[in-house]
Design an enzyme around this catalytic site. Structure first.
Site, PDB file in Angstrom:
ATOM      1  N   ARG A   1       3.922   5.609   8.676  1.00  0.00           N
ATOM      2  CA  ARG A   1       3.491   4.641   9.708  1.00  0.00           C
ATOM      3  C   ARG A   1       4.424   4.769  10.913  1.00  0.00           C
ATOM      4  O   ARG A   1       5.183   3.868  11.231  1.00  0.00           O
ATOM      5  CB  ARG A   1       3.416   3.255   9.094  1.00  0.00           C
ATOM      6  CG  ARG A   1       2.361   3.286   7.983  1.00  0.00           C
ATOM      7  CD  ARG A   1       2.094   1.960   7.395  1.00  0.00           C
ATOM      8  NE  ARG A   1       1.141   1.218   8.182  1.00  0.00           N
ATOM      9  CZ  ARG A   1       0.788  -0.025   7.919  1.00  0.00           C
ATOM     10  NH1 ARG A   1       1.336  -0.661   6.904  1.00  0.00           N
ATOM     11  NH2 ARG A   1      -0.106  -0.632   8.655  1.00  0.00           N
TER      12      ARG A   1
ATOM     13  N   GLN B   1      -0.018   7.150  14.412  1.00  0.00           N
ATOM     14  CA  GLN B   1      -0.772   5.903  14.600  1.00  0.00           C
ATOM     15  C   GLN B   1      -2.294   6.100  14.589  1.00  0.00           C
ATOM     16  O   GLN B   1      -3.018   5.295  14.028  1.00  0.00           O
ATOM     17  CB  GLN B   1      -0.375   5.255  15.923  1.00  0.00           C
ATOM     18  CG  GLN B   1       0.071   3.831  15.748  1.00  0.00           C
ATOM     19  CD  GLN B   1       0.799   3.287  16.955  1.00  0.00           C
ATOM     20  OE1 GLN B   1       0.942   3.966  17.975  1.00  0.00           O
ATOM     21  NE2 GLN B   1       1.260   2.068  16.845  1.00  0.00           N
TER      22      GLN B   1
ATOM     23  N   ASP C   1      -3.625   6.117  11.109  1.00  0.00           N
ATOM     24  CA  ASP C   1      -3.140   5.051  10.237  1.00  0.00           C
ATOM     25  C   ASP C   1      -4.297   4.148   9.775  1.00  0.00           C
ATOM     26  O   ASP C   1      -4.638   3.161  10.415  1.00  0.00           O
ATOM     27  CB  ASP C   1      -2.077   4.244  10.998  1.00  0.00           C
ATOM     28  CG  ASP C   1      -1.455   3.147  10.164  1.00  0.00           C
ATOM     29  OD1 ASP C   1      -1.935   2.908   9.033  1.00  0.00           O
ATOM     30  OD2 ASP C   1      -0.494   2.519  10.633  1.00  0.00           O
TER      31      ASP C   1
ATOM     32  N   SER D   1      -3.629   0.387   8.921  1.00  0.00           N
ATOM     33  CA  SER D   1      -3.693  -0.518  10.083  1.00  0.00           C
ATOM     34  C   SER D   1      -5.133  -0.739  10.518  1.00  0.00           C
ATOM     35  O   SER D   1      -5.537  -1.879  10.781  1.00  0.00           O
ATOM     36  CB  SER D   1      -2.897   0.046  11.262  1.00  0.00           C
ATOM     37  OG  SER D   1      -1.519  -0.050  10.998  1.00  0.00           O
TER      38      SER D   1
ATOM     39  N   TYR E   1       9.307  -3.166   8.700  1.00  0.00           N
ATOM     40  CA  TYR E   1       8.695  -3.685   7.486  1.00  0.00           C
ATOM     41  C   TYR E   1       9.512  -4.781   6.844  1.00  0.00           C
ATOM     42  O   TYR E   1      10.720  -4.873   7.031  1.00  0.00           O
ATOM     43  CB  TYR E   1       8.438  -2.545   6.500  1.00  0.00           C
ATOM     44  CG  TYR E   1       7.437  -1.613   7.100  1.00  0.00           C
ATOM     45  CD1 TYR E   1       6.089  -1.925   7.077  1.00  0.00           C
ATOM     46  CD2 TYR E   1       7.852  -0.485   7.780  1.00  0.00           C
ATOM     47  CE1 TYR E   1       5.169  -1.122   7.685  1.00  0.00           C
ATOM     48  CE2 TYR E   1       6.934   0.336   8.389  1.00  0.00           C
ATOM     49  CZ  TYR E   1       5.588   0.016   8.342  1.00  0.00           C
ATOM     50  OH  TYR E   1       4.677   0.818   8.966  1.00  0.00           O
TER      51      TYR E   1
END
Ligand code: NAD
Length: 387
Positions: free
Chosen positions: A118, A123, A126, A129, A226
Site C-alpha cells: 500500500r 495506489q 490498490d 482501498s 497503519y
C-alpha cells in the site's frame, strides 16, 4: 498475452474482475481478452457489451485456456488454473493455506490483490482501498435504510425532524467514505480513530473528531499510516469514553481494523443496551469478527431493539462500481506485470514481489511462507501438521 475472465461462482459474489471499459483498456494495450458467458450478469453487464469492447465471449474452458486468469474471489478447487498460468484475485493468502499449497503444487504463478504493497506507487492497483470506498458508502446507506428516521433535518408544515446522528468508528479508507456519505445525506456526523493523525481528514469532511485521550505516546499508530493493536487497558478505557457517544448515536458504522489481527471490540453488549431502540450498528469489521460484541457475521440481528448489521462483502452489493474500480486495479497490475502485453516478471520490483504468492512450484511470498504449516507431503516426518 491472453487474459481470461471467469464467472464468479462464490455464493453472494456479484462482482466481475473486468468491466467492458477495463477490457477495452487491455485490448488497446495489446492484450487479448476472453470473458466467460454471463460473467458480468450480476453487475448488469451483457455479453454484447464485452464483445463491443473487444473481448471474445466463450465457455469456462475457453477462459481457462487463457494465459492469465483474473478474478475477484479465490478459485474453488475445481477452478484452479492449470500449470504455468497466471492467477490474479483476492486470494486471502494468509487465511487460505490449502489454496496456497494447491497453487504452488500446481505451478500456478499467483498474485493476491490484498498483498499489493500500500504505497503511493501502487495506489492505482490498490483494490483493498477501492473496495473499501464502495463498502464504506454502502455501509452508511444500509444504516440509513434500517433506521426509521430521516437522515437530514427536515422542516415541514407537519413538524420538524432533527437530523440523524451518525458515529463512525475507524476513519481509514472505508470510514472516511462512510463519513462523507452520511454528511451528504444530511446527518450530524462524529468519528473516532485510534490514530490521532486522521483528525484533520475527519474534520475536512465536516464531521467532528471524537477526542479520546487514552494513548501512551505512539500507542495506536503503527508503522507508516497503519494502526497497531492497542493494549487491553487502553481498549477498556476507549470503550468507557466512547459509551456516551455510542448511546447518543442513531447509526454507528464501525470499520476499525488492524492488519492481520482480529477486529478490536469497541462496542460492548452493555453499550448496545444503552442505545435507543431503533438505532442501528453497521459492523464493517464483521469479516474479521466484528467491532461489536453482539455482531453475528453474515447476519442482520436485532438485540435490545438495536439492529446490528454484520453483512459480509458489502462491496459486492454495488457490483457495477465495485467491479469498475476493481477492474481498473487489475488492468494496472496486468500492465505492470506485462508492460508490452507479455509477461515480464521482475521479482526485484516491490509491487511484483509483494503481490506474488506462488511461482515456479514455490511459495515466493515471505509472509505467506512463514504463515504456512509444514507440508506433510513434502516431509512425511511432520505428518499431523497439515490444516
Ligand atoms: P484498516 O481497514 O486496516 O483500518 C481501518 C481504521 O481502523 C484505521 O484507520 C485504523 O487506524 C482504525 N483502528 C484500528 N484499531 C482501532 C481502534 N482500536 N479504535 C479505533 N480505530 C481503530 O485501514 P485502511 O483504511 O485500509 O488504511 C489505513 C490508512 O492507510 C489510511 O489512513 C489510508 O489513507 C492509508 N492508506 C494509504 C495508502 C497509500 O499510501 N497508497 C493506501 C491505502 C491506505
Amino acid at each position: 498475452m491472453k487474459v481470461g475472465v471467469p464467472k464468479e461462482l462464490k455464493a453472494g459474489e456479484r462482482r466481475v474482475a473486468l468491466v467492458p471499459e477495463a477490457v477495452k483498456k487491455l485490448v488497446d494495450a495489446g492484450f487479448e481478452v476472453v470473458v466467460e458467458r454471463e460473467a458480468g450478469a450480476h453487475a448488469n453487464l451483457t455479453d454484447a457489451e464485452y464483445e463491443e469492447a473487444g473481448a471474445s465471449v466463450g465457455d469456462a474452458s475457453a477462459v481457462s485456456s487463457a494465459d492469465a486468469i483474473v478474478r475477484v474471489a479465490a478459485p474453488g478447487p475445481d477452478e484452479t488454473p492449470a500449470a504455468g498460468k497466471v492467477l490474479i484475485g483476492f486470494l486471502s493468502p494468509l487465511n487460505s493455506p490449502d489454496l496456497v499449497r494447491r497453487l504452488a503444487d500446481g505451478r500456478v504463478t499467483s498474485f493476491a490483490m490484498e498483498s499489493i504493497p500500500r504505497t503511493t506507487r501502487a495506489q492505482a492497483m490498490d483494490a483493498l482501498s477501492s473496495q473499501a470506498v464502495v463498502a464504506g458508502y454502502r455501509a452508511t446507506l444500509a444504516g440509513a435504510e434500517s433506521l426509521g428516521k430521516f437522515m437530514p433535518m427536515l422542516i415541514t408544515a407537519a413538524g420538524t425532524a432533527k437530523p440523524a446522528r451518525v458515529l463512525v468508528l475507524g476513519a481509514g479508507v472505508a470510514g472516511l467514505q462512510a463519513i462523507a456519505t452520511a454528511k451528504r445525506l444530511g446527518a450530524v456526523v462524529e468519528a473516532y480513530d485510534v490514530r490521532p493523525a486522521v483528525k484533520e481528514e475527519v474534520e475536512s469532511l465536516g464531521a467532528k473528531f471524537v477526542q479520546i485521550e487514552v494513548q501512551q505516546e505512539g500507542e495506536g499508530s503503527g508503522s507508516g499510516e497503519y494502526a497497531k493493536e492497542v493494549s487491553a487497558d487502553v481498549q477498556r478505557r476507549q470503550q468507557e469514553l466512547l459509551a456516551d457517544r455510542v448511546a447518543a448515536a442513531d447509526i454507528v458504522v464501525t470499520t476499525a481494523a488492524v492488519p492481520g489481527r482480529p477486529a478490536p471490540k469497541l462496542v460492548g453488549a452493555d453499550m448496545v443496551r444503552a442505545m435507543r431502540p431503533g438505532s442501528v450498528i453497521v459492523d464493517m469489521a464483521a469479516e474479521t469478527g466484528g467491532n461489536c460484541e453482539l455482531t453475528e457475521p453474515g447476519q442482520v440481528v436485532v438485540k435490545d431493539g438495536v439492529t446490528i448489521d454484520g453483512t459480509l462483502n458489502l462491496a459486492s452489493q454495488m457490483p457495477y462500481h465495485a467491479s469498475l474500480l476493481y477492474g481498473n486495479n487489475v488492468v494496472n497490475l496486468l500492465k505492470h506485470l506485462a508492460p508490452e502485453g507479455n509477461l515480464a516478471l521482475d521479482f526485484e520490483d516491490e509491487i511484483t514481489a509483494g503481490a506474488a504468492i506462488t511461482h515456479d512450484g514455490q511459495i515466493v511470498n515471505e509472509r505467506v511462507k512463514q504463515n504456512m504449516a509444514p507440508n506433510p507431503q513434502a516431509d512425511p516426518a511432520v505428518s499431523g501438521g497439515s490444516q
